[in-house]
Design a protein around this motif. Structure first.
Motif, PDB file in Angstrom:
ATOM      1  N   MET A 197      -5.456  -2.390  -6.026  1.00  0.00           N
ATOM      2  CA  MET A 197      -6.870  -2.177  -6.002  1.00  0.00           C
ATOM      3  C   MET A 197      -7.285  -0.727  -6.597  1.00  0.00           C
ATOM      4  N   GLY A 198      -8.272  -0.307  -6.914  1.00  0.00           N
ATOM      5  CA  GLY A 198      -8.678   1.189  -7.451  1.00  0.00           C
ATOM      6  C   GLY A 198      -9.447   1.642  -6.580  1.00  0.00           C
ATOM      7  N   GLN A 199     -10.611   2.352  -6.670  1.00  0.00           N
ATOM      8  CA  GLN A 199     -11.330   3.190  -6.085  1.00  0.00           C
ATOM      9  C   GLN A 199     -12.413   2.344  -5.187  1.00  0.00           C
ATOM     10  N   VAL A 200     -12.396   2.651  -3.861  1.00  0.00           N
ATOM     11  CA  VAL A 200     -13.275   2.079  -3.121  1.00  0.00           C
ATOM     12  C   VAL A 200     -14.505   2.591  -2.517  1.00  0.00           C
ATOM     13  N   PHE A 201     -15.622   2.028  -2.608  1.00  0.00           N
ATOM     14  CA  PHE A 201     -16.905   2.546  -2.249  1.00  0.00           C
ATOM     15  C   PHE A 201     -17.239   2.005  -0.906  1.00  0.00           C
ATOM     16  N   SER A 202     -17.511   2.996   0.160  1.00  0.00           N
ATOM     17  CA  SER A 202     -18.030   2.425   1.443  1.00  0.00           C
ATOM     18  C   SER A 202     -19.478   2.287   1.705  1.00  0.00           C
ATOM     19  N   SER A 203     -20.341   2.622   0.630  1.00  0.00           N
ATOM     20  CA  SER A 203     -21.664   2.492   0.556  1.00  0.00           C
ATOM     21  C   SER A 203     -22.219   2.473  -0.633  1.00  0.00           C
TER      22      SER A 203
END
Length: 183
Positions: free
Chosen positions: A1-7
């Motif tokens: 997986m790449g970048q994770v956004f939490s919002s």
């Protein structure tokens, strides 16, 4: 997986909707999304008030959809909805899709009977930008957003493209669906 956004308010996440060059596709499979900016309007809708375009959706329509379409980009989505429609889906139709389609978004509906599901379409939400950037949208069962993850695996990106094509071919344009259905 790449970048994770939490919002959903993450600046880099929202930049995806500016940076795409040609197409942004969304597959939606939940029957309820627990989105804070909708809660007041949804409560009013449940109380019998006609839901109109509201501040939380206006930014999406004017700042994202209308701008993209004006720049020659295509924004489209398929929402798999269970019949009979949930209160939330009826709210989403009235408060979002009625307005985003007017702004140029192509919305399609894939209706299924409650308790059934299209065999070829998994219960997963995602955005697919320019057919090459896949962002999985992760939610709790309640519909509360958990995270968005950029997927770097080419096989998953190809699968998302195939799922998009199946969902689009199996669905009905939004305006045609609502004209035939008592929403």
């Amino acid at each position: 997986m790449g970048q994770v956004f939490s919002s959903l308010d993450d600046i880099e996440f929202n930049q995806l909707f500016v940076d795409f060059k040609y197409t942004a596709f969304r597959l939606e499979t939940l029957q309820h999304y627990d989105v804070s900016y909708e809660s007041r309007e949804f409560s009013r809708f449940l109380g019998g008030e006609r839901s109109e375009e509201f501040e939380g959706i206006r930014g999406w329509i004017d700042g994202t959809v209308a701008k993209a379409v004006a720049n020659g980009k295509k924004m489209h989505r398929v929402h798999v909805v269970e019949m009979p429609l949930s209160s939330y889906i009826r709210f989403e139709f009235a408060s979002a899709y009625d307005h985003t389609t007017s702004a140029g978004e192509e919305v399609r509906i894939l209706p299924v009977r409650a308790g059934e599901w299209p065999e070829q379409i998994p219960r997963c939400d995602y955005w697919l930008f320019d057919s090459v950037k896949l962002v999985l949208m992760n939610y709790e069962d309640s519909g509360r957003f958990l995270s968005a993850e950029v997927v770097d695996d080419p096989a998953q990106v190809i699968r998302a493209n195939n799922l998009r094509d199946i969902a689009v071919a199996s669905s009905t344009p939004y305006q045609e669906f609502v004209a035939k259905c008592d929403v």
